[in-house]
Enzyme design. Structure first.
Site, PDB file in Angstrom:
ATOM      1  CG  HIS A 151      -5.170   9.096 -19.409  1.00  0.00           C
ATOM      2  ND1 HIS A 151      -4.527   9.496 -19.154  1.00  0.00           N
ATOM      3  CD2 HIS A 151      -5.720   8.273 -18.323  1.00  0.00           C
ATOM      4  CE1 HIS A 151      -3.622   8.768 -18.768  1.00  0.00           C
ATOM      5  NE2 HIS A 151      -3.888   7.616 -17.460  1.00  0.00           N
ATOM      6  CD  GLU A 203      14.245  12.676  -9.381  1.00  0.00           C
ATOM      7  OE1 GLU A 203      13.010  12.944  -9.637  1.00  0.00           O
ATOM      8  OE2 GLU A 203      15.030  11.811  -9.378  1.00  0.00           O
ATOM      9  CG  ASP A 209      10.235  12.407  -8.149  1.00  0.00           C
ATOM     10  OD1 ASP A 209       8.865  11.830  -7.176  1.00  0.00           O
ATOM     11  OD2 ASP A 209      10.222  11.586  -9.269  1.00  0.00           O
ATOM     12  CB  CYS A 246      14.137  17.861 -16.474  1.00  0.00           C
ATOM     13  SG  CYS A 246      14.324  16.093 -14.700  1.00  0.00           S
TER      14      CYS A 246
HETATM   15  C1  PEP Z   1      10.814  14.657 -11.812  1.00  0.00           C
HETATM   16  O1  PEP Z   1      10.785  14.255 -10.753  1.00  0.00           O
HETATM   17  O2  PEP Z   1      10.461  15.966 -12.117  1.00  0.00           O
HETATM   18  C2  PEP Z   1      10.917  14.158 -13.222  1.00  0.00           C
HETATM   19  C3  PEP Z   1      11.225  15.692 -14.326  1.00  0.00           C
HETATM   20  O3  PEP Z   1      11.273  13.294 -13.150  1.00  0.00           O
HETATM   21  P1  PEP Z   1       9.329  12.274 -13.522  1.00  0.00           P
HETATM   22  O4  PEP Z   1       8.707  13.151 -13.461  1.00  0.00           O
HETATM   23  O5  PEP Z   1       9.144  11.059 -14.875  1.00  0.00           O
HETATM   24  O6  PEP Z   1       9.672  11.583 -12.037  1.00  0.00           O
HETATM   25 MG    MG Z   2      10.995  12.328 -10.640  1.00  0.00          MG
END
Ligand code: PEP
Ligand code: MG
Length: 580
Positions: free
Chosen positions: A191, A438, A462, A509
């Site tokens: 953090h 993912e 992921d 993303c």
């Molecule tokens: C990912 O897994 O790349 C993602 C964008 O989702 P999160 O980080 O929320 O699992």
């Molecule tokens: Mg994810």
């Protein structure tokens, strides 16, 4: 004599300033009294006073941080204040005092039990919060012992060096006097490092030996910090000092210039359009995302909107949240990811049985389909928000489903979405539906998914975790999950090509999209949209606008062909993109 040390880069930027070594928390090693000296009531009164003061201090700290760094960062301290004010924690400590312990020892025991309780109830996320619990415990103990928990602070602008920095110590430092932070221990995902990044303070962690080197150099020594390479130079020579001063001026000019790109679209230098959107998890972040020039959102982590709640949000509560986000982006797409609950993202209001391997267990779409009530409510809220937004100048709703492994899950989710729309009497015309890629099976089978959706969004966080079998919360193996590894880039390229062949657009993303070199590679592989942490948008926008599409394509293909591993691929990308 000049000394150069290297730690782990934690927040970008260069700095040159006087060294200021923070002492370890004063008296932290002082032994605690074991048994209660006075009667139970007196000891409980001491305990209550310390808990109340800790709660007040932490609430005040949260307010200060909200002003200087933003709401999201302040949440850490709001959670700390809640720990200090937790009635169960107090009850446990009072019971221990009744059994003869001192208030100091009783609070340590209560925090220990509390930590075990939390860890048993839900997954790794809480284990990662252990440092937060320790931070609050140490504050309460210090208050009981009459020690100050206020951090000594430099009086002139300085590079602050410490053995370790807890989130509250970091936030207590006066922002305007901190040129950079360097710690002997810690990781870039702690953090303290996250706070430094959001405050725009260059930081290097795990820089072993830095305190001894500064002590040897003596009072008044200057330090150079490079938050990008992790290099820390003690007593730099005139040549380096001049070079760093130039670098600092150039960075400031760059930040200012980047601000001018805010309303420009994401595109390559030759006009190939790539939408640059923000990942969002907190309505408090909307303003900052817009200021950074976000073109809508490619990932609203809806489970984060409700992470502080202990009761289930009603459909109306949810509609309020979703509309707020849609209203922030008139005319732009806003992708709501349905709640990805489980593994690293437990929610207090969703009771779940303990699992041996939560990352491989009942999470994401699996939980939606196993327990459809919450999912149905969320889908109803989303379509209601869509209906309300349609009458206003708001954003365009898109819905996507997390952690899908096989097409039948996607089809079941789509059926539930259609049913929710019918129940609400809302048309889904104009609502795009997508799936997160993912899980490796979804990546390899992307073509089969693309035929059923408008878009695929690759969640690299992921996907890399499952592709390389690397727990995303475990720093000890983190280096293995490298998006630049030719296998990872090759798979992502294949998902994009298969998605396009199936008629879907493809976005990214995961965190990888916020790295400008990787972003250019992803564009070279054909990504249509990149959604990232808001602070990264100006830099990525600028880098893409300086590159032609064909250069991105050539660079990524040469790098994947010639690079043996992630390190080599990155070096080749930098070389062929002309970024370095
Ligand atoms: C990912 O897994 O790349 C993602 C964008 O989702 P999160 O980080 O929320 O699992
Ligand atoms: Mg994810």
């Amino acid at each position: 004599m000049t000394t150069t040390l290297t730690g782990r880069p934690a927040a970008p930027g260069a700095a040159l300033a006087l060294a200021f070594a923070l002492a370890d928390a004063p008296g932290a090693d002082q032994p605690l009294p074991e048994s209660r000296q006075g009667d139970v009531d007196t000891e409980v009164a001491r305990l209550d006073a310390a808990l109340a003061t800790a709660g007040e201090q932490l609430t005040a700290l949260a307010e200060r941080v909200a002003e200087s760094a933003g709401e999201e960062e302040a949440e850490i301290f709001e959670a700390h204040a809640e720990f200090a004010e937790d009635p169960e924690l107090r009850d446990q400590a009072v019971e221990a005092i009744g059994g003869g312990l001192s208030a100091e020892r009783a609070i340590v025991v209560a925090f220990g039990a509390f930590r075990e309780l939390l860890a048993a109830s839900a997954s790794e996320y809480l284990a990662a919060r252990a440092e937060d619990l320790d931070d609050v415990r140490d504050r309460v103990v210090a208050l009981l012992q009459g020690r100050s928990v206020e951090v000594e602070a430099p009086t002139v602008r300085s590079v602050v060096l410490a053995r370790e920095l807890t989130p509250s110590r970091t936030a207590s430092l006066p922002r305007e006097l901190i040129a950079a932070l360097v710690t002997e221990t810690g990781s870039p995902t702690s953090h303290a490092a996250i706070l430094a990044r959001s405050l725009g303070i260059p930081a290097v962690v795990a820089c072993e030996g830095v305190l001894a080197a500064v002590e040897t150099a003596g009072d008044g020594v200057e330090v150079v910090v490079d938050g990008r390479s992790g290099e820390v130079v003690i007593a730099p020579d005139d040549h380096l000092r001049a070079e760093v001063a130039d670098r600092i001026d150039a960075e400031a000019a760059r930040r200012e210039a980047l601000g001018e790109l805010r309303d420009e679209p994401g595109q390559t230098g030759d006009g190939h359009r790539v939408e640059l959107a923000a990942n969002l998890g907190d309505p408090g972040d909307l303003e900052a995302a817009i200021a950074a020039g976000a073109e809508g959102s490619g990932l609203v982590r809806t489970e984060f909107l409700f992470q502080d709640r202990t009761d289930e949000p009603s459909v109306d509560d949810q509609v309020g949240f979703y509309l707020e986000v849609l209203r922030a982006f008139p005319g732009q797409r806003v992708v709501f990811r349905t709640m990805d609950i489980g593994a690293d993202k437990p929610l207090a209001f969703v009771a779940r049985d303990p699992e041996e391997n939560p990352a491989l267990g009942l999470r994401g779409i699996r939980l939606h389909l196993a327990r459809p009530e919450l999912f149905r409510d969320q889908l109803r809220a989303l379509v209601r928000a869509h209906r309300a937004a349609a009458d206003e100048d708001a954003g365009r709703l898109a819905v996507m489903f997390p952690l899908v492994a096989v097409p039948s899950e996607l089809l079941a989710a789509r059926t539930l979405l259609a049913a929710a729309a019918e129940d609400e009497g809302v048309s889904l015309d104009g609502v795009e539906v997508g799936v997160m890629v993912e899980v490796p099976s979804a990546a390899v089978g992307a073509r089969r998914f693309a035929e059923h959706v408008d878009f695929l969004s690759i969640g690299t966080n992921d996907l890399l975790q499952y592709l390389f079998a690397v727990d995303r919360l475990n720093g000890a193996v983190a280096d293995l999950a490298d998006v630049c590894d030719p296998v990872a880039l090759g798979l992502i390229g294949r998902v994009i090509a298969d998605g396009h062949a199936g008629g879907a657009w493809v976005g990214i993303c995961g965190e990888a999209a916020s790295d400008p070199v990787v972003a250019a590679a992803l564009v070279g592989l054909g990504a249509d949209e990149l959604s990232m942490t808001r602070v990264a948008i100006p830099e990525v926008k600028d880098v893409l606008r300086s590159l032609e599409l064909e250069r991105c394509q050539r660079a990524v293909h040469i790098a994947m062909e010639e690079g043996a591993d992630g390190r080599e691929v990155r070096a080749l990308l930098e070389e062929h993109l002309g970024l370095g």
